[in-house]
Design a protein around this motif. Structure first.
Motif, short mmCIF file in Angstrom:
data_model
loop_
_atom_site.label_atom_id
_atom_site.label_comp_id
_atom_site.label_asym_id
_atom_site.label_seq_id
_atom_site.Cartn_x
_atom_site.Cartn_y
_atom_site.Cartn_z
N GLY A 1 50.92 26.16 19.95
CA GLY A 1 49.52 25.45 19.74
C GLY A 1 49.74 23.78 19.49
O GLY A 1 50.62 23.49 18.82
N ILE A 2 49.11 22.96 20.09
CA ILE A 2 49.19 21.66 19.93
C ILE A 2 47.72 21.15 19.64
O ILE A 2 46.78 21.22 20.31
N MET B 1 45.38 22.85 22.35
CA MET B 1 45.99 23.62 23.36
C MET B 1 46.79 24.86 22.95
O MET B 1 47.54 24.56 22.39
N LEU B 2 46.84 26.06 23.36
CA LEU B 2 47.08 27.39 23.07
C LEU B 2 47.98 27.93 24.18
O LEU B 2 47.22 28.15 25.09
N ALA C 1 44.88 28.32 26.94
CA ALA C 1 43.55 28.00 26.86
C ALA C 1 43.62 26.58 26.07
O ALA C 1 44.51 26.36 25.25
N TRP C 2 42.49 26.00 26.37
CA TRP C 2 42.20 24.45 25.65
C TRP C 2 40.70 24.78 24.72
O TRP C 2 39.81 25.18 25.41
N SER D 1 43.02 32.03 13.18
CA SER D 1 41.74 33.07 13.92
C SER D 1 41.77 32.83 15.01
O SER D 1 41.54 33.76 15.89
N THR D 2 41.97 31.59 15.83
CA THR D 2 41.93 31.38 17.10
C THR D 2 42.76 32.12 18.03
O THR D 2 42.79 32.86 19.04
N VAL D 3 44.28 32.24 17.55
CA VAL D 3 45.32 33.00 18.01
C VAL D 3 44.86 34.68 18.11
O VAL D 3 45.03 35.10 19.10
N LYS D 4 44.38 35.03 17.01
CA LYS D 4 43.85 36.52 16.93
C LYS D 4 42.80 36.77 18.03
O LYS D 4 42.93 37.96 18.62
#
Length: 98
Positions: free
Chosen positions: A80-81, A66-67, A45-46, A32-35
């Motif tokens: 992402g990590i 972290m993306l 982005a963090w 969902s965060t990637v979208k």
């Protein structure tokens, strides 16, 4: 067209000390965060998962994410990590149209 109509496809996962329950929860949050991030011009982005309403319910609110948007072989990928103490989950995803 908005990337909200896209589906995040997980390409690779590297798990170091995260439980299966944590991995499942983190992958849901990741998709969902990637979208949401893909609709912006952000390249990196963090996030503190404590700021996510669902993270506490899922038990992963102590993780950070972290993306980063990357180009690999002409394809846009999202790397992402997730980290929490000694636990690390690395994820690579692409977006596919629904």
């Amino acid at each position: 067209m908005s990337r909200l109509f896209y589906k995040a496809i997980i390409e690779d996962v590297q798990n170091n000390k995260c439980s299966e329950v944590e991995v499942d929860a983190l992958l849901d949050i990741y998709a969902s965060t990637v979208k949401r991030t893909a609709t912006t011009s952000a390249r990196k982005a963090w996030f503190e998962l404590g700021d996510f309403a669902c993270a506490k319910v899922m038990g992963v609110n102590h993780f950070t994410l972290m993306l980063e948007r990357c180009q690999a072989s002409g394809q846009e990928q999202w790397w992402g990590i997730f980290e929490c103490d000694q636990k690390v989950l690395k994820v690579i995803a692409t977006l596919e149209r629904n």
